[in-house]
Scaffold this motif. Structure first.
Motif, PDB file in Angstrom:
ATOM      1  N   GLU A 182     -19.651 130.317   2.970  1.00 44.18           N
ATOM      2  CA  GLU A 182     -18.637 129.733   2.097  1.00 44.18           C
ATOM      3  C   GLU A 182     -18.248 128.355   2.623  1.00 44.18           C
ATOM      4  OE1 GLU A 182     -14.248 130.840   0.302  1.00 44.18           O
ATOM      5  OE2 GLU A 182     -15.398 132.342   1.383  1.00 44.18           O
ATOM      6  N   GLY A 183     -18.278 127.371   1.760  1.00 45.44           N
ATOM      7  CA  GLY A 183     -17.945 126.010   2.128  1.00 45.44           C
ATOM      8  C   GLY A 183     -19.151 125.116   2.330  1.00 45.44           C
ATOM      9  N   LEU A 184     -20.334 125.716   2.419  1.00 42.68           N
ATOM     10  CA  LEU A 184     -21.545 124.924   2.652  1.00 42.68           C
ATOM     11  C   LEU A 184     -21.932 124.110   1.415  1.00 42.68           C
ATOM     12  CD1 LEU A 184     -23.677 124.285   4.766  1.00 42.68           C
ATOM     13  CD2 LEU A 184     -25.040 126.154   3.859  1.00 42.68           C
ATOM     14  N   ILE A 185     -21.808 124.698   0.244  1.00 40.38           N
ATOM     15  CA  ILE A 185     -22.175 123.996  -0.989  1.00 40.38           C
ATOM     16  C   ILE A 185     -21.225 122.816  -1.263  1.00 40.38           C
ATOM     17  CG2 ILE A 185     -22.369 124.234  -3.506  1.00 40.38           C
ATOM     18  CD1 ILE A 185     -23.507 127.047  -2.980  1.00 40.38           C
TER      19      ILE A 185
ATOM     20  N   LEU B 278     -22.537 118.993  -1.370  1.00 42.85           N
ATOM     21  CA  LEU B 278     -22.275 118.221  -2.586  1.00 42.85           C
ATOM     22  C   LEU B 278     -21.428 116.990  -2.268  1.00 42.85           C
ATOM     23  CD1 LEU B 278     -22.369 118.023  -5.729  1.00 42.85           C
ATOM     24  CD2 LEU B 278     -20.221 119.297  -5.707  1.00 42.85           C
ATOM     25  N   GLY B 279     -20.427 117.170  -1.434  1.00 36.62           N
ATOM     26  CA  GLY B 279     -19.571 116.056  -1.046  1.00 36.62           C
ATOM     27  C   GLY B 279     -20.327 114.980  -0.294  1.00 36.62           C
ATOM     28  N   THR B 280     -21.272 115.397   0.541  1.00 38.96           N
ATOM     29  CA  THR B 280     -22.088 114.427   1.267  1.00 38.96           C
ATOM     30  C   THR B 280     -22.913 113.584   0.305  1.00 38.96           C
ATOM     31  OG1 THR B 280     -22.201 115.940   3.150  1.00 38.96           O
ATOM     32  CG2 THR B 280     -23.830 114.183   3.073  1.00 38.96           C
ATOM     33  N   ALA B 281     -23.505 114.233  -0.702  1.00 41.63           N
ATOM     34  CA  ALA B 281     -24.313 113.506  -1.683  1.00 41.63           C
ATOM     35  C   ALA B 281     -23.449 112.561  -2.518  1.00 41.63           C
ATOM     36  CB  ALA B 281     -25.044 114.497  -2.591  1.00 41.63           C
ATOM     37  N   VAL B 282     -22.276 113.019  -2.928  1.00 41.88           N
ATOM     38  CA  VAL B 282     -21.395 112.180  -3.754  1.00 41.88           C
ATOM     39  C   VAL B 282     -20.841 111.021  -2.932  1.00 41.88           C
ATOM     40  CG1 VAL B 282     -19.243 112.168  -5.080  1.00 41.88           C
ATOM     41  CG2 VAL B 282     -20.846 114.056  -5.337  1.00 41.88           C
ATOM     42  N   THR B 283     -20.523 111.278  -1.655  1.00 38.74           N
ATOM     43  CA  THR B 283     -20.054 110.202  -0.787  1.00 38.74           C
ATOM     44  C   THR B 283     -21.123 109.140  -0.618  1.00 38.74           C
ATOM     45  OG1 THR B 283     -18.620 111.742   0.389  1.00 38.74           O
ATOM     46  CG2 THR B 283     -19.105 109.672   1.495  1.00 38.74           C
ATOM     47  N   ALA B 284     -22.368 109.574  -0.444  1.00 36.53           N
ATOM     48  CA  ALA B 284     -23.477 108.615  -0.311  1.00 36.53           C
ATOM     49  C   ALA B 284     -23.641 107.799  -1.593  1.00 36.53           C
ATOM     50  CB  ALA B 284     -24.765 109.344   0.016  1.00 36.53           C
TER      51      ALA B 284
ATOM     52  N   LEU C  60     -12.737 119.465   2.380  1.00 33.43           N
ATOM     53  CA  LEU C  60     -12.401 120.816   1.937  1.00 33.43           C
ATOM     54  C   LEU C  60     -13.506 121.819   2.262  1.00 33.43           C
ATOM     55  CD1 LEU C  60     -10.707 120.007  -1.481  1.00 33.43           C
ATOM     56  CD2 LEU C  60      -9.607 120.711   0.653  1.00 33.43           C
ATOM     57  N   GLY C  61     -14.759 121.402   2.141  1.00 36.02           N
ATOM     58  CA  GLY C  61     -15.868 122.280   2.517  1.00 36.02           C
ATOM     59  C   GLY C  61     -15.883 122.559   4.006  1.00 36.02           C
TER      60      GLY C  61
ATOM     61  N   ILE D 199     -13.278 122.594   5.954  1.00 33.80           N
ATOM     62  CA  ILE D 199     -12.162 123.525   6.206  1.00 33.80           C
ATOM     63  C   ILE D 199     -12.602 124.951   5.902  1.00 33.80           C
ATOM     64  CG2 ILE D 199      -9.888 124.259   5.379  1.00 33.80           C
ATOM     65  CD1 ILE D 199      -9.222 121.255   5.077  1.00 33.80           C
ATOM     66  N   ASP D 200     -13.294 125.142   4.790  1.00 30.96           N
ATOM     67  CA  ASP D 200     -13.805 126.483   4.446  1.00 30.96           C
ATOM     68  C   ASP D 200     -14.797 126.982   5.493  1.00 30.96           C
ATOM     69  OD1 ASP D 200     -12.352 127.089   2.223  1.00 30.96           O
ATOM     70  OD2 ASP D 200     -13.887 126.471   0.783  1.00 30.96           O
ATOM     71  N   LEU D 201     -15.686 126.105   5.948  1.00 34.96           N
ATOM     72  CA  LEU D 201     -16.664 126.520   6.952  1.00 34.96           C
ATOM     73  C   LEU D 201     -15.970 126.970   8.244  1.00 34.96           C
ATOM     74  CD1 LEU D 201     -19.441 123.814   6.538  1.00 34.96           C
ATOM     75  CD2 LEU D 201     -19.691 126.273   6.179  1.00 34.96           C
ATOM     76  N   ILE D 202     -14.957 126.229   8.660  1.00 30.66           N
ATOM     77  CA  ILE D 202     -14.241 126.581   9.892  1.00 30.66           C
ATOM     78  C   ILE D 202     -13.405 127.841   9.709  1.00 30.66           C
ATOM     79  CG2 ILE D 202     -12.409 125.790  11.456  1.00 30.66           C
ATOM     80  CD1 ILE D 202     -13.526 122.939  11.017  1.00 30.66           C
ATOM     81  N   GLU D 203     -12.769 127.939   8.552  1.00 34.38           N
ATOM     82  CA  GLU D 203     -11.889 129.067   8.303  1.00 34.38           C
ATOM     83  C   GLU D 203     -12.643 130.391   8.187  1.00 34.38           C
ATOM     84  OE1 GLU D 203      -9.647 129.807   4.375  1.00 34.38           O
ATOM     85  OE2 GLU D 203      -8.282 128.606   5.605  1.00 34.38           O
ATOM     86  N   HIS D 204     -13.844 130.367   7.655  1.00 37.79           N
ATOM     87  CA  HIS D 204     -14.593 131.605   7.400  1.00 37.79           C
ATOM     88  C   HIS D 204     -15.770 131.814   8.348  1.00 37.79           C
ATOM     89  CE1 HIS D 204     -12.593 130.908   3.440  1.00 37.79           C
ATOM     90  NE2 HIS D 204     -12.285 132.167   3.657  1.00 37.79           N
ATOM     91  N   ARG D 205     -15.726 131.227   9.512  1.00 35.28           N
ATOM     92  CA  ARG D 205     -16.836 131.457  10.451  1.00 35.28           C
ATOM     93  C   ARG D 205     -16.632 132.788  11.165  1.00 35.28           C
ATOM     94  NH1 ARG D 205     -15.515 127.098  15.205  1.00 35.28           N
ATOM     95  NH2 ARG D 205     -13.342 127.693  15.395  1.00 35.28           N
ATOM     96  N   GLN D 206     -17.749 133.455  11.405  1.00 28.71           N
ATOM     97  CA  GLN D 206     -17.706 134.757  12.100  1.00 28.71           C
ATOM     98  C   GLN D 206     -18.933 134.947  12.923  1.00 28.71           C
ATOM     99  OE1 GLN D 206     -17.171 137.586   8.980  1.00 28.71           O
ATOM    100  NE2 GLN D 206     -14.966 137.310   8.959  1.00 28.71           N
TER     101      GLN D 206
END
Length: 57
Positions: free
Chosen positions: A5-8, A12-18, A47-48, A50-57
């Motif tokens: 969760e958060g990877l997509i 996507l944000g990386t592509a849009v930022t570029a 935001l992605g 944050i999701d990656l950090i929050e849901h890591r296990q």
């Protein structure tokens, strides 16, 4: 297929930022639109991440 969760949004944000960065470099482009696209992409990256950090296990 298991996608974290958060990877997509981060990818996507990386592509849009570029794309926003490329628009900012073009002389004939509208700077307000370029800055909006750039900021929108950065927001997705943050935001992605944050999701990656929050849901890591």
């Amino acid at each position: 297929m298991n996608v974290r969760e958060g990877l997509i949004p981060t990818a996507l944000g990386t592509a849009v930022t570029a794309a926003g960065y490329v628009l900012k470099q073009k002389r004939g482009s509208n700077k307000m639109i370029a800055n909006t696209v750039f900021g929108f992409g950065l927001a997705h990256v943050v935001l992605g991440a944050i999701d990656l950090i929050e849901h890591r296990q």
